[in-house]
Design a protein around this motif. Sequence first.
Motif, PDB file in Angstrom:
ATOM      1  N   LEU A 115       0.822  -1.216   0.000  1.00 34.99           N
ATOM      2  CA  LEU A 115       0.000   0.000   0.000  1.00 34.99           C
ATOM      3  C   LEU A 115       0.851   1.260   0.000  1.00 34.99           C
ATOM      4  O   LEU A 115       0.440   2.294  -0.552  1.00 34.99           O
ATOM      5  CB  LEU A 115      -0.927  -0.013   1.217  1.00 34.99           C
ATOM      6  CG  LEU A 115      -2.062  -1.033   1.174  1.00 34.99           C
ATOM      7  CD1 LEU A 115      -2.671  -1.212   2.559  1.00 34.99           C
ATOM      8  CD2 LEU A 115      -3.138  -0.616   0.166  1.00 34.99           C
ATOM      9  N   SER A 116       2.021   1.208   0.631  1.00 35.62           N
ATOM     10  CA  SER A 116       2.881   2.400   0.631  1.00 35.62           C
ATOM     11  C   SER A 116       3.416   2.688  -0.771  1.00 35.62           C
ATOM     12  O   SER A 116       3.740   3.833  -1.091  1.00 35.62           O
ATOM     13  CB  SER A 116       4.037   2.213   1.618  1.00 35.62           C
ATOM     14  OG  SER A 116       4.938   1.218   1.168  1.00 35.62           O
ATOM     15  N   ARG A 117       3.495   1.655  -1.610  1.00 35.64           N
ATOM     16  CA  ARG A 117       3.972   1.823  -2.978  1.00 35.64           C
ATOM     17  C   ARG A 117       2.848   2.221  -3.930  1.00 35.64           C
ATOM     18  O   ARG A 117       3.091   2.905  -4.933  1.00 35.64           O
ATOM     19  CB  ARG A 117       4.615   0.521  -3.460  1.00 35.64           C
ATOM     20  CG  ARG A 117       5.858   0.148  -2.678  1.00 35.64           C
ATOM     21  CD  ARG A 117       6.297  -1.288  -2.929  1.00 35.64           C
ATOM     22  NE  ARG A 117       7.358  -1.677  -2.007  1.00 35.64           N
ATOM     23  CZ  ARG A 117       7.761  -2.928  -1.820  1.00 35.64           C
ATOM     24  NH1 ARG A 117       7.188  -3.925  -2.494  1.00 35.64           N
ATOM     25  NH2 ARG A 117       8.728  -3.186  -0.961  1.00 35.64           N
ATOM     26  N   ARG A 118       1.641   1.796  -3.590  1.00 33.76           N
ATOM     27  CA  ARG A 118       0.505   2.150  -4.450  1.00 33.76           C
ATOM     28  C   ARG A 118      -0.759   2.208  -3.601  1.00 33.76           C
ATOM     29  O   ARG A 118      -1.272   1.196  -3.163  1.00 33.76           O
ATOM     30  CB  ARG A 118       0.335   1.131  -5.580  1.00 33.76           C
ATOM     31  CG  ARG A 118      -0.698   1.594  -6.626  1.00 33.76           C
ATOM     32  CD  ARG A 118      -0.803   0.617  -7.784  1.00 33.76           C
ATOM     33  NE  ARG A 118      -1.512  -0.598  -7.423  1.00 33.76           N
ATOM     34  CZ  ARG A 118      -1.724  -1.619  -8.256  1.00 33.76           C
ATOM     35  NH1 ARG A 118      -1.232  -1.580  -9.482  1.00 33.76           N
ATOM     36  NH2 ARG A 118      -2.386  -2.690  -7.863  1.00 33.76           N
ATOM     37  N   ARG A 119      -1.216   3.426  -3.365  1.00 37.62           N
ATOM     38  CA  ARG A 119      -2.443   3.606  -2.600  1.00 37.62           C
ATOM     39  C   ARG A 119      -3.637   3.105  -3.421  1.00 37.62           C
ATOM     40  O   ARG A 119      -3.572   3.002  -4.646  1.00 37.62           O
ATOM     41  CB  ARG A 119      -2.658   5.087  -2.264  1.00 37.62           C
ATOM     42  CG  ARG A 119      -1.619   5.718  -1.347  1.00 37.62           C
ATOM     43  CD  ARG A 119      -1.674   5.089   0.051  1.00 37.62           C
ATOM     44  NE  ARG A 119      -1.062   5.915   1.068  1.00 37.62           N
ATOM     45  CZ  ARG A 119       0.202   5.866   1.451  1.00 37.62           C
ATOM     46  NH1 ARG A 119       1.029   5.016   0.851  1.00 37.62           N
ATOM     47  NH2 ARG A 119       0.662   6.640   2.412  1.00 37.62           N
TER      48      ARG A 119
END
Length: 383
Positions: A115-119
Amino acid sequence: MTLTNSDIAELTAFRRDLHRHPEVSGQERETARRVVSALSNHPPDTLITGLGGHGLAAVYAGPADGPTVLFRAELDALPIQELSAAPYASSTAGTGHLCGHDGHSTILMAMARLLSRRRPAKGRVVLMFQPAEETGAGAAAVIDDPRFKTIAPNYAFSLHNMPNLPLGHVGLIAGPVNCASRGLRVAFTGKPAHASEPENGTSPMAALSGLMPDLTALSHGTTQDPDFTLVTVTHVQMGAAAFGIAPGDATLFATLRTLTDDRMNALCETALKMINETAAHNKLTVTHGFEDIFLHCENDPHATDILRTALDTLDIRHDASGLPMRASEDFGRFGHTAKSAMLFLGAGMDHPALHNPDYDFPDDLTPIGARIFEQVTRDILGG
């Protein structure tokens, strides 16, 4: 998105660090600190700490409005001595991660990386690290915390690893999946006497010896039966550990299980009537209390369909194997606040059972669990 080999190596190290430092329900301070430290490398938009005790909620928000999807794992370990030669075995005497909560938390940590790489495209994802699951107290404390209202999930999902299912195979059904249970503590008081003159006292011996088989006889059916009940006597203590005293007091512990909460109320009423009548017949006073109260866990049909769709997309086999379970789960309370569902992820047919002293979470399940939760996230929130 997928986890890299480097991710998996680091997540395995994180899981084993949690395993090495277990903490029982309500005492998960250092476990929570380790989670917060790991999250600092994959920072959420909001981090709520001290939730319902030592609980944590990491929130990852999308750019547009949408539903809030909560994924829950557990922080606590068990008061059981681990028997293991693994280099990461518990360093705390009498305490061990023998249910896999360290692995479940690691799956959420894998989600934090993704999730930190792609919300998500919309809405919010909440990674909930829940305290005190093993006592049935944690979910209620989290939900009762006023800050939980800022989360207000529309959907709640969880998983539990399951020995005696093939590795990576999923058990999933709609409806009840975990039984309601509660611990019943009963204390009898009579009158002690000299062991040479037992007739001068009032002993609880006859009451105990009759109640143990009578209570267990209340057990009925299997979890495929809506009227399933199970009573297990788990502890008995009578008098002092001495040869010269006829006992005048006793304590009995029993665990009561039913498929649903409604059936639990009827079982408690029947058990207490039996206990009170036995005490009166034996001229004893009696008190009782309930502890470790778990509501039954029921999978919402719509939330279950979401999980089923994700599993089909990922080509992960699933069926109703092993469900509903006799064991209880504190996740059921989240179903009172959101559409919720729980899946059961196979740990292997020959894997040691949960709560056994030689149990250890299979690290191969971490990427599988993360893939499932990632797919659910994208199916609901896009991105």
